[in-house]
Design an enzyme around this catalytic site. Sequence first.
Site, short mmCIF file in Angstrom:
data_model
loop_
_atom_site.label_atom_id
_atom_site.label_comp_id
_atom_site.label_asym_id
_atom_site.label_seq_id
_atom_site.Cartn_x
_atom_site.Cartn_y
_atom_site.Cartn_z
N CYS A 72 -8.70 33.96 15.51
CA CYS A 72 -7.97 32.87 16.18
C CYS A 72 -7.42 33.37 17.51
O CYS A 72 -6.23 33.57 17.67
CB CYS A 72 -6.84 32.37 15.29
N CYS A 109 -4.57 34.38 5.56
CA CYS A 109 -5.33 33.74 6.64
C CYS A 109 -4.92 32.27 6.69
O CYS A 109 -4.79 31.62 5.65
CB CYS A 109 -6.83 33.86 6.36
N GLN A 121 -20.90 21.38 8.34
CA GLN A 121 -19.85 21.57 9.35
C GLN A 121 -18.60 22.13 8.68
O GLN A 121 -18.14 21.60 7.67
CB GLN A 121 -19.52 20.23 10.02
N ASP A 128 -29.25 17.64 17.09
CA ASP A 128 -28.10 18.52 16.88
C ASP A 128 -28.62 19.94 16.68
O ASP A 128 -28.60 20.49 15.58
CB ASP A 128 -27.30 18.05 15.66
N CYS A 165 -23.03 22.47 19.92
CA CYS A 165 -21.92 23.41 19.75
C CYS A 165 -21.89 24.41 20.90
O CYS A 165 -21.09 25.34 20.89
CB CYS A 165 -22.01 24.13 18.40
N GLU A 213 -36.15 19.42 9.76
CA GLU A 213 -35.37 20.66 9.70
C GLU A 213 -36.29 21.80 9.31
O GLU A 213 -37.21 21.64 8.51
CB GLU A 213 -34.24 20.49 8.66
N TYR A 242 -33.28 18.50 13.77
CA TYR A 242 -32.39 19.57 13.27
C TYR A 242 -31.38 18.96 12.29
O TYR A 242 -30.18 19.14 12.41
CB TYR A 242 -31.65 20.28 14.43
N CYS A 280 -6.96 40.82 14.34
CA CYS A 280 -8.08 39.98 13.88
C CYS A 280 -8.59 39.18 15.07
O CYS A 280 -7.81 38.62 15.82
CB CYS A 280 -7.59 39.04 12.78
N CYS A 285 0.28 33.69 12.57
CA CYS A 285 -0.40 34.64 11.68
C CYS A 285 0.04 36.07 11.95
O CYS A 285 0.08 36.52 13.09
CB CYS A 285 -1.92 34.52 11.85
#
Length: 470
Positions: free
Chosen positions: A86, A179, A302, A401, A428, A352, A331, A83, A77
Amino acid sequence: MKRKRTERIVFENVEVLDAGAKGVSVAKAPDGKVIFIPNVVPGDVIDIQTVKKRKAYYEGIAINIHSYSKNRIEPVCQHFGACGGCKWQNMSYEQQLFYKNQEVQNNLKRIGKIELPEFEPILGSEKTLFYRNKMEFSFSNARWLTPEEIASGDEIGKENALGFHIPKMWDKILDIQKCHLQQDPSNAIRNEIRAFANANNLSFFNPREQEGLLRTLMIRTSSIGEIMVMIQFFHDHKQERELLLDHLAAQFPEITSLQYVINGKANDTIYDQDVVLYKGRDYILEEMEGLKFSINAKSFYQTNSDQAYELYKITRDYAELTGNELVFDLYTGTGTIAQFVSKKAKKVVGVEAVPEAIADAKINAERNGITNCDFFVGDMKNVFNDEFIATHGHPDVIITDPPRDGMHKDVVDMLLKVAPQRIVYVSCNSATQARDLALLDANYKVTKVRPVDMFPQTHHVENVVQLELK
């Protein structure tokens, strides 16, 4: 009062030792303190100039590279370095996976301090570029200039930008030409909007002055080729708004859902705003194993569709369902995991906190002809209680989750009280997951662990854990 200038120190010929949290790398200063440095790779030998000095560590930048790590690669990139998206694009993918796996292991061992099985190998992503299904960009009436542009001495005017926030700078936007995170026509749509807005003198937002028409852009794509575009306007200027939206619809007839928001408040979150449908339908469809899921402008889904499928398969495998189980999906979001496991369960109950997500979950279940899923709205720590169990039954398996903060202690306490035979914990954030696993260790044994890479080129990693009642 004058601010005290940070003393700048230069450390020469320092080897970068490790990849640390938040995508930065780690080295050691001669005085033993840790140094955090962005945009370098473990194995590089560099000169470092400090930019911040703290009691226990320094923050610095590489000002010279003496030798390159064998794991360093050329970033694809043109915006890499400026940026912050990444951060690991200059590191080989195999090495990225190594550090992600290491982070999960370290967190579970050091924070969790529990007995762990041998980890299953981290599951890498087949796509390492153009894998995201959702991107958000910001408009600015004064684009961020890179150090190279400033050093060039060229005269650069006050130019508009449509791109990403510079890390740690809420009001600075880097103009993005290409991008590598979202498949076409994402780049073409963004670049056309910028060009058309400039050509027609549509004003770009100034976050400090709270002025300007164009505020944010969101593009969502799905694996079956559907596209959603949503533009956020600061002012309700009908003529200018329709000029842009009509042009966009004409240039990109493949857009499935074209929407907008008028948001005159101080922040640009849309969750308390009305989203207006301009053309098409107000959702796009995603498909997985023949199941279709509608995604609207406010939906959580996701962001790596292909890898989400792999994550859900591991989750379903870890649940070890035979068709006779009552499953709770805590969740649940828009109910994707709940519906994904439903054909192997007797019944699934999803909970949720976001009402719109539960409304989506119910619509999706109906669309998919699923009759053994029930969905309920409520804050988990308040809803998941004795009364809920009495009403809906005692679960055999619980899938959880939670968001990055992990589970509230009351939810963990309730899991220990309910004591299902098996828990599958998707996370996560392995640090908060480790904290929760330490609490669950009173009654549960971790029997399987598998990290899953959802976000190549970044430091983020998901982790799936199976727990069995002791």
